[in-house]
Design an enzyme around this catalytic site. Sequence first.
Site, PDB file in Angstrom:
ATOM      1  N   CYS A 412       7.217   5.927 -18.803  1.00 33.50           N
ATOM      2  CA  CYS A 412       6.258   6.725 -18.687  1.00 33.50           C
ATOM      3  C   CYS A 412       5.136   6.226 -19.466  1.00 33.50           C
ATOM      4  O   CYS A 412       3.908   6.655 -19.399  1.00 33.50           O
ATOM      5  CB  CYS A 412       6.596   8.197 -19.096  1.00 33.50           C
ATOM      6  SG  CYS A 412       7.610   9.123 -17.993  1.00 33.50           S
ATOM      7  N   LYS A 415       2.043   4.829 -17.560  1.00 31.94           N
ATOM      8  CA  LYS A 415       1.475   5.685 -16.517  1.00 31.94           C
ATOM      9  C   LYS A 415      -0.092   5.316 -16.837  1.00 31.94           C
ATOM     10  O   LYS A 415      -0.815   4.916 -17.943  1.00 31.94           O
ATOM     11  CB  LYS A 415       1.661   7.219 -17.130  1.00 31.94           C
ATOM     12  CG  LYS A 415       2.997   7.666 -16.860  1.00 31.94           C
ATOM     13  CD  LYS A 415       2.851   9.306 -17.120  1.00 31.94           C
ATOM     14  CE  LYS A 415       2.261  10.116 -16.430  1.00 31.94           C
ATOM     15  NZ  LYS A 415       2.367  11.379 -16.775  1.00 31.94           N
ATOM     16  N   ASP A 445       3.530  17.176 -10.719  1.00 34.41           N
ATOM     17  CA  ASP A 445       4.417  16.185 -10.400  1.00 34.41           C
ATOM     18  C   ASP A 445       5.533  16.956  -9.509  1.00 34.41           C
ATOM     19  O   ASP A 445       6.281  16.104  -8.907  1.00 34.41           O
ATOM     20  CB  ASP A 445       5.316  15.625 -11.692  1.00 34.41           C
ATOM     21  CG  ASP A 445       4.386  14.688 -12.513  1.00 34.41           C
ATOM     22  OD1 ASP A 445       4.606  14.522 -13.743  1.00 34.41           O
ATOM     23  OD2 ASP A 445       3.310  14.127 -12.032  1.00 34.41           O
ATOM     24  N   ASP A 461       8.538   7.638   1.800  1.00 38.65           N
ATOM     25  CA  ASP A 461       8.105   6.280   2.262  1.00 38.65           C
ATOM     26  C   ASP A 461       7.522   5.470   1.218  1.00 38.65           C
ATOM     27  O   ASP A 461       6.765   6.317   0.629  1.00 38.65           O
ATOM     28  CB  ASP A 461       7.513   6.004   3.674  1.00 38.65           C
ATOM     29  CG  ASP A 461       8.482   5.632   4.551  1.00 38.65           C
ATOM     30  OD1 ASP A 461       9.529   4.733   4.578  1.00 38.65           O
ATOM     31  OD2 ASP A 461       8.485   6.682   5.725  1.00 38.65           O
ATOM     32  N   ASP A 484       7.349   9.430  10.144  1.00 38.22           N
ATOM     33  CA  ASP A 484       8.902  10.017  10.421  1.00 38.22           C
ATOM     34  C   ASP A 484       8.763  11.530  10.796  1.00 38.22           C
ATOM     35  O   ASP A 484       9.729  12.100  11.184  1.00 38.22           O
ATOM     36  CB  ASP A 484       9.362   9.939   8.992  1.00 38.22           C
ATOM     37  CG  ASP A 484       9.898   8.256   8.645  1.00 38.22           C
ATOM     38  OD1 ASP A 484      10.234   7.852   9.486  1.00 38.22           O
ATOM     39  OD2 ASP A 484      10.063   7.885   7.570  1.00 38.22           O
ATOM     40  N   GLY A 534       1.808  14.498  -7.932  1.00 31.60           N
ATOM     41  CA  GLY A 534       1.950  12.999  -7.663  1.00 31.60           C
ATOM     42  C   GLY A 534       2.245  12.487  -9.132  1.00 31.60           C
ATOM     43  O   GLY A 534       2.251  13.279 -10.088  1.00 31.60           O
ATOM     44  N   HIS A 535       2.211  11.154  -9.203  1.00 32.32           N
ATOM     45  CA  HIS A 535       2.573  10.450 -10.532  1.00 32.32           C
ATOM     46  C   HIS A 535       1.927   9.108 -10.120  1.00 32.32           C
ATOM     47  O   HIS A 535       2.005   8.590  -9.248  1.00 32.32           O
ATOM     48  CB  HIS A 535       4.097  10.269 -10.571  1.00 32.32           C
ATOM     49  CG  HIS A 535       4.456   9.467 -11.976  1.00 32.32           C
ATOM     50  ND1 HIS A 535       4.521  10.400 -13.205  1.00 32.32           N
ATOM     51  CD2 HIS A 535       4.844   8.453 -12.188  1.00 32.32           C
ATOM     52  CE1 HIS A 535       4.806   9.547 -14.128  1.00 32.32           C
ATOM     53  NE2 HIS A 535       4.960   8.490 -13.665  1.00 32.32           N
ATOM     54  N   ASP A 626      10.003   6.197  14.900  1.00 33.21           N
ATOM     55  CA  ASP A 626       8.913   5.555  14.543  1.00 33.21           C
ATOM     56  C   ASP A 626       9.709   4.186  14.354  1.00 33.21           C
ATOM     57  O   ASP A 626      11.014   4.113  13.937  1.00 33.21           O
ATOM     58  CB  ASP A 626       8.405   5.730  13.276  1.00 33.21           C
ATOM     59  CG  ASP A 626       9.100   5.992  11.958  1.00 33.21           C
ATOM     60  OD1 ASP A 626      10.162   6.168  12.110  1.00 33.21           O
ATOM     61  OD2 ASP A 626       8.471   6.007  10.870  1.00 33.21           O
TER      62      ASP A 626
END
Length: 745
Positions: A412, A415, A445, A461, A484, A534-535, A626
């Site tokens: 972390c 980040k 997150d 992905d 996908d 997100g991160h 795919d």
Amino acid sequence: MNSVPVVRDVCLVGGGHSHVLLIRRWAMRPLPGVRLTLVSSSSMTPYSGMLPGLIAGHYNVDDIHVDLRKLCAWAGIRFIEETVTSLDLVARQVGFESRPVLEFDVLSLDTGSTPDLSVPGAGEHVTPVKPVHNFNARWQQIRERLDSSDEARLSIGVVGSGAGGFELVTAMRHVLASNQAKLYWFLRGDMPLSGRPARVGELALAAARRAGITVVTQFDVVRVEHDRLVAADSRTLDLDEILWCTGAVAPDWPAASGLAVDSRGFVSTNAYLQSVSHDFVFATGDIGTQRGTPSAKAGVFAVRQAPILYENIQHYLLGNRLKPYRPQKDFLSLMATGDKRAIASRGPLAIEGDWVWRWKDHIDKAFMRKFSELPAMNLNPGTQKLPDALRERYLDASGAGQAKAAMRCRGCGAKVGEPVLERVLSHLRANRQGIAASVLSPAGDTAVLELPGRTLVQSIDHVNAIVDDPYLLGRIAALHALSDVVTVDAKVHSAQVIATVPAGTERVVERDLKLLMGGLLEALDAEQCQLVGGHTVEGDELSLGVVVNALLNDDNGAGTPHAKPGVRAGDALILTQPLGIGTVFAGLMQGRTRGPDVGKAQAHMLTSNRPAADILRSAGSRYMTDVTGFGLLGHLQRLLDGLQVGALVRTSTVPTLPGVLQLAEQGVRSSLWPGNRQVLDSMSVSAHLSSAQLSILCDPQTSGGLLAVVPESAQAACLEQLRAAGYLSAAGIGVIATSTTVSVS
């Protein structure tokens, strides 16, 4: 791998002579901590001195073009294939028509010039010689018209009294039979090549007339009509084709940006090739005019400016004294006469002969070999350390930046900082309506989705920097992840991301993250997919992981494994997009893939699979996948698992990207080839298939197309709909078989 933090961005706009030579020099001796990005409207930039030889048939297209994408890949420089439309010098941003702005710290311009079409009617009725790729396309159309026409010979006029007009008209005369075309060369005065010794003009005039070209003197064009030129003295001449090779002007955007320019719009520069109004802007070649010592708009000056430009950009960033550029007072001029003869002149001397052409040919080819025969690159230990001058000038004066540069934290601690992240997210909120602030919260997150009575479809992905443009990578990664989900009958709901950006100053990291997220959101918006969290992390290279959530359409149970109908022998296997993405980019890393072929691969990677999936479903397909990392055969095997059937794949019908077969025949393979090829052990493979063909069938695809089983009766209509929707390479590549074996023939 980027072991040195990026502290400054240098943007090169234009692929002119100065910039291509600078890139080659920079690759040998880069400035650690400084990132170069080349922006060009085309991945192939012409060497103007060889254009007449192309027209005359002495060279092919590749002979006279520098492959910018290949050059940049070799040099470790970012390449963006776009046309610049604006420049914001306050925000230091380059603007484009159809993508986000690109921010920079130092800007260098080497875009060349644009044709002067100020004569009324010229913009509508002539074919300008520049840009060269447009002209060459038009020239090929003219050749086709001449070769297929039963009408009387065409009349073609070249307007332009300079060297360009002379070389163009004589090159065309050399390649066109006299019964195909009558050629006219229009001069404003009595003699061509004003400003050069009279002897040069006399030789050019004699060569043109000797070749059977009609030279029209004292024809000052004041208006162009459809297939007609009008002179100042009211003379007119009807023509089938009008080619324009007159004086050039600068594009509009330099002056519009506030840069100081000369009377024709070219950027005014000082002795150091810097803009006289903005010291962080440099300009070379035709786009720049040096005050006090202006020189002709000729490539020889751009070539000699390159080493000075290279040094001065580095010196500017380091805070060192710049070097002046002093243009030579005279230079050697070599003009081709079309028939493998040429005129050489310097000062008062002028001479013509076939040996002069051989001399010119040798010089031109030697120049081009600098870019077609690139040396192997060895890692220089000096490029792995940030210079003290850059550290002191651009990193945190408190020392935090220095510690950050010396050692990168993991976990972390790696980040992206909260201030940078919040600025990027604020920018995205301001430019994306309908995205709530809480959705893009830095703390988001985890997304908790209440889905009573519904089935959640989730896919994940991760894509690393297969392209070095963060904006394109964001779009590709999103489309790759969405593929996908679109293969099942589901409605996309939301997404989360994990983004890795290379280490750099806050300003640089913010630029990259803004472009990366901008591309991502553009692709998500098209699917009405919300970004819910997100991160971010700093790492060695750019990458983006995407989790996509979707809700299964349970109305008729379509898409659930237990509800799928069986398949029948004879049902068609349809592939929507060509193969070869892995090979293309493996070849690019080895310096073997042509730039235009990379551009075509990128275009397919940026194509959404959603419309194709909808068409396939409407054709009755209930089995589709795919085609990504496992390659075509790997994904086919997974698709057929549990169906108790096999398939026959006809290799001759499988579409491939341009240049892929040639690369495969040269032994170019993706690093996944050893693993992917193992699928062949469980298949029946025809002995006549080459290793190159088999490698393409196992080639990993990033954001590849779809493979689907479609009822035999629906195949023709389905393919027609796919092609109408833009999937021009869509093809039937085989059929379902009664046996449980997959056969490849």
